[in-house]
Design a protein around this motif. Structure first.
Motif, PDB file in Angstrom:
ATOM      1  N   ARG A  68       6.797  -9.491   8.248  1.00  0.00           N
ATOM      2  CA  ARG A  68       7.386  -8.175   8.586  1.00  0.00           C
ATOM      3  C   ARG A  68       6.511  -7.090   7.870  1.00  0.00           C
ATOM      4  O   ARG A  68       6.279  -7.408   6.518  1.00  0.00           O
ATOM      5  CB  ARG A  68       8.715  -8.210   8.208  1.00  0.00           C
ATOM      6  CG  ARG A  68       9.615  -6.696   8.310  1.00  0.00           C
ATOM      7  CD  ARG A  68      11.031  -6.896   7.943  1.00  0.00           C
ATOM      8  NE  ARG A  68      11.485  -8.051   8.862  1.00  0.00           N
ATOM      9  CZ  ARG A  68      12.566  -8.398   8.439  1.00  0.00           C
ATOM     10  NH1 ARG A  68      13.207  -8.363   7.497  1.00  0.00           N
ATOM     11  NH2 ARG A  68      13.356  -9.267   9.463  1.00  0.00           N
ATOM     12  N   LEU A  69       6.134  -6.135   8.554  1.00  0.00           N
ATOM     13  CA  LEU A  69       5.550  -4.895   7.922  1.00  0.00           C
ATOM     14  C   LEU A  69       6.557  -3.957   8.016  1.00  0.00           C
ATOM     15  O   LEU A  69       7.273  -3.495   8.800  1.00  0.00           O
ATOM     16  CB  LEU A  69       4.503  -4.438   8.583  1.00  0.00           C
ATOM     17  CG  LEU A  69       4.156  -3.160   8.151  1.00  0.00           C
ATOM     18  CD1 LEU A  69       3.108  -3.347   6.865  1.00  0.00           C
ATOM     19  CD2 LEU A  69       2.762  -2.634   9.133  1.00  0.00           C
ATOM     20  N   SER A  70       6.970  -3.383   6.549  1.00  0.00           N
ATOM     21  CA  SER A  70       8.140  -2.430   6.490  1.00  0.00           C
ATOM     22  C   SER A  70       7.470  -1.343   5.459  1.00  0.00           C
ATOM     23  O   SER A  70       6.738  -1.564   4.682  1.00  0.00           O
ATOM     24  CB  SER A  70       9.386  -3.171   5.796  1.00  0.00           C
ATOM     25  OG  SER A  70       9.876  -3.773   6.775  1.00  0.00           O
ATOM     26  N   GLN A  86       0.650  -1.357  -0.116  1.00  0.00           N
ATOM     27  CA  GLN A  86       0.003  -0.064   0.107  1.00  0.00           C
ATOM     28  C   GLN A  86       0.979   1.270   0.058  1.00  0.00           C
ATOM     29  O   GLN A  86       1.988   1.041   0.563  1.00  0.00           O
ATOM     30  CB  GLN A  86      -0.952  -0.011   1.036  1.00  0.00           C
ATOM     31  CG  GLN A  86      -1.911   1.014   1.197  1.00  0.00           C
ATOM     32  CD  GLN A  86      -2.765   0.930   0.022  1.00  0.00           C
ATOM     33  OE1 GLN A  86      -2.645   1.753  -0.949  1.00  0.00           O
ATOM     34  NE2 GLN A  86      -3.674   0.303  -0.060  1.00  0.00           N
ATOM     35  N   LYS A  87       0.358   2.263  -0.565  1.00  0.00           N
ATOM     36  CA  LYS A  87       0.757   3.680  -0.511  1.00  0.00           C
ATOM     37  C   LYS A  87       0.844   4.413   0.616  1.00  0.00           C
ATOM     38  O   LYS A  87      -0.454   4.251   1.279  1.00  0.00           O
ATOM     39  CB  LYS A  87       0.876   4.416  -1.635  1.00  0.00           C
ATOM     40  CG  LYS A  87      -0.614   4.916  -1.991  1.00  0.00           C
ATOM     41  CD  LYS A  87      -0.835   5.808  -3.054  1.00  0.00           C
ATOM     42  CE  LYS A  87      -2.149   6.517  -3.312  1.00  0.00           C
ATOM     43  NZ  LYS A  87      -3.077   5.438  -3.332  1.00  0.00           N
ATOM     44  N   TYR A 146       4.440   0.933   1.709  1.00  0.00           N
ATOM     45  CA  TYR A 146       4.382  -0.234   2.801  1.00  0.00           C
ATOM     46  C   TYR A 146       4.216  -1.604   2.140  1.00  0.00           C
ATOM     47  O   TYR A 146       3.365  -1.856   1.411  1.00  0.00           O
ATOM     48  CB  TYR A 146       3.096   0.026   3.619  1.00  0.00           C
ATOM     49  CG  TYR A 146       3.255   1.513   4.362  1.00  0.00           C
ATOM     50  CD1 TYR A 146       4.068   1.601   5.707  1.00  0.00           C
ATOM     51  CD2 TYR A 146       3.083   2.717   3.839  1.00  0.00           C
ATOM     52  CE1 TYR A 146       3.927   2.559   6.435  1.00  0.00           C
ATOM     53  CE2 TYR A 146       3.427   3.948   4.427  1.00  0.00           C
ATOM     54  CZ  TYR A 146       3.564   3.862   5.810  1.00  0.00           C
ATOM     55  OH  TYR A 146       4.103   5.036   6.519  1.00  0.00           O
ATOM     56  N   VAL A 147       5.021  -2.430   2.609  1.00  0.00           N
ATOM     57  CA  VAL A 147       4.886  -3.938   2.350  1.00  0.00           C
ATOM     58  C   VAL A 147       5.041  -4.821   3.304  1.00  0.00           C
ATOM     59  O   VAL A 147       5.706  -4.508   4.220  1.00  0.00           O
ATOM     60  CB  VAL A 147       6.101  -4.237   1.389  1.00  0.00           C
ATOM     61  CG1 VAL A 147       6.161  -5.671   0.726  1.00  0.00           C
ATOM     62  CG2 VAL A 147       6.283  -3.407   0.230  1.00  0.00           C
ATOM     63  N   GLU A 161      14.843   0.166   3.623  1.00  0.00           N
ATOM     64  CA  GLU A 161      13.849  -0.185   4.428  1.00  0.00           C
ATOM     65  C   GLU A 161      13.723   0.444   5.760  1.00  0.00           C
ATOM     66  O   GLU A 161      14.767   0.256   6.307  1.00  0.00           O
ATOM     67  CB  GLU A 161      13.989  -1.756   4.500  1.00  0.00           C
ATOM     68  CG  GLU A 161      12.871  -2.562   5.218  1.00  0.00           C
ATOM     69  CD  GLU A 161      12.898  -4.040   5.221  1.00  0.00           C
ATOM     70  OE1 GLU A 161      11.980  -4.977   5.451  1.00  0.00           O
ATOM     71  OE2 GLU A 161      14.078  -4.675   4.756  1.00  0.00           O
ATOM     72  N   GLN A 162      12.585   0.616   6.318  1.00  0.00           N
ATOM     73  CA  GLN A 162      12.359   0.926   7.455  1.00  0.00           C
ATOM     74  C   GLN A 162      11.315  -0.189   8.273  1.00  0.00           C
ATOM     75  O   GLN A 162       9.886  -0.380   7.907  1.00  0.00           O
ATOM     76  CB  GLN A 162      11.884   2.321   7.941  1.00  0.00           C
ATOM     77  CG  GLN A 162      12.747   3.386   7.676  1.00  0.00           C
ATOM     78  CD  GLN A 162      12.244   4.786   7.998  1.00  0.00           C
ATOM     79  OE1 GLN A 162      11.121   4.829   8.512  1.00  0.00           O
ATOM     80  NE2 GLN A 162      13.029   5.837   7.748  1.00  0.00           N
ATOM     81  N   VAL A 163      11.578  -1.052   9.212  1.00  0.00           N
ATOM     82  CA  VAL A 163      10.702  -2.052   9.790  1.00  0.00           C
ATOM     83  C   VAL A 163       9.942  -1.487  10.831  1.00  0.00           C
ATOM     84  O   VAL A 163      10.412  -0.823  11.815  1.00  0.00           O
ATOM     85  CB  VAL A 163      11.859  -3.182  10.388  1.00  0.00           C
ATOM     86  CG1 VAL A 163      11.045  -4.280  11.108  1.00  0.00           C
ATOM     87  CG2 VAL A 163      12.723  -3.898   9.339  1.00  0.00           C
TER      88      VAL A 163
END
Length: 267
Positions: A177-179, A152-153, A164-165, A193-195
């Motif tokens: 993981r949501l990053s 999602q953006k 966001y992935v 990437e920011q976790v």
């Protein structure tokens, strides 16, 4: 209708545990029952009367719906939309997409690919490949559903370029993981990437792995994780699922207990 939790083990709802109910809703009628988990239930006279009563109430003697009581938004008519095929036959297990301000589309594919559909050129190309767990390594015959599960953006993407992935990284640590990553002008920067969140997961079992990402109007991020449980009947067990949520919480039967993991994360 309520359950008496003193008659069975494992109840956690207390003295008031509804199991069947009916109510008016938005000018219509809703009926719910949690009974009927066995084939034998549908040969019991009282249970059949229970189901028939619910159907009769919901039909309401064919009464017209009172739309003046509706408070939820009415979906747009189908003729307000037209279907346009942008690309065909070039995807493999796509999971979620985000339409960018310039009408480019980012598409996540379960096996790790992040694909861009360019609105101007009408071309499709891979812009990133994440190293994900998407296939069981030790358990034959199990269809793993992990991989890249959500994309999602950011609500302010036009200014901050965050994407966001939600994905399952490879490795010995069983997590999803949501990053978020920076993406702009065709460049998906995996090094940015920011976790944000890591959620424990049980791999090598099936099924119902969720992962959709959505933002609310007040910019809260919502993540659906699924229950990672199988809806199929469990071998050598007295009780059957028949499409109902499995609720077997005995040790060694984790994939048949939907209560352990289904949730929505908010950040």
């Amino acid at each position: 209708m309520t359950l008496d939790e003193s008659t069975y083990e494992g109840g956690a709802n207390g003295d008031y545990h509804p199991i069947a109910w009916y109510h008016d809703f938005d000018g219509g009628r809703a009926f719910y029952t949690g009974a009927g988990h066995t084939d034998e239930s549908f040969s019991e006279d009282l249970f059949l009367k229970h189901i028939l009563g619910g159907i009769k109430y919901a039909i309401g003697e064919n009464e017209l719906l009172d739309y003046s009581k509706v408070t939820t938004q009415t979906p747009p008519d189908n003729d307000r939309f037209s279907k346009v095929v942008l690309s065909e036959g070039q995807f493999f297990e796509p999971t979620e997409m985000a339409v960018l301000p310039n009408n480019d589309v980012l598409i996540a594919q379960r096996r790790g690919e992040i694909v861009l559909f360019n609105e101007e050129t009408q071309e499709l190309k891979e812009v990133a490949k994440l190293d994900v767990y998407w296939k069981t390594l030790e358990t034959p015959g199990v269809n793993a559903e992990e991989g890249v599960m959500g994309l999602q953006k950011d609500p302010d993407y036009a200014n901050n370029h965050w994407i966001y992935v939600y994905y399952a990284p490879t490795g010995d640590k069983w997590i999803n993981r949501l990053s978020r990553f920076k993406y702009a002008d065709g460049n998906f920067d995996t090094g940015s990437e920011q976790v944000i969140l890591e959620i424990d997961s049980q791999r090598e079992i099936c099924c119902h792995t969720g992962g959709s990402i959505a933002f609310s109007r007040d910019n809260l991020l919502y993540l659906s994780t699924g229950d990672n449980s199988t809806p199929f009947n469990e071998a050598d067990q007295k009780y059957v699922n028949n499409g109902f949520a499995p609720l077997n919480d005995t040790p060694g039967h984790e994939q048949f207990d939907a209560r352990r993991s289904s949730e929505i994360q908010m950040t």
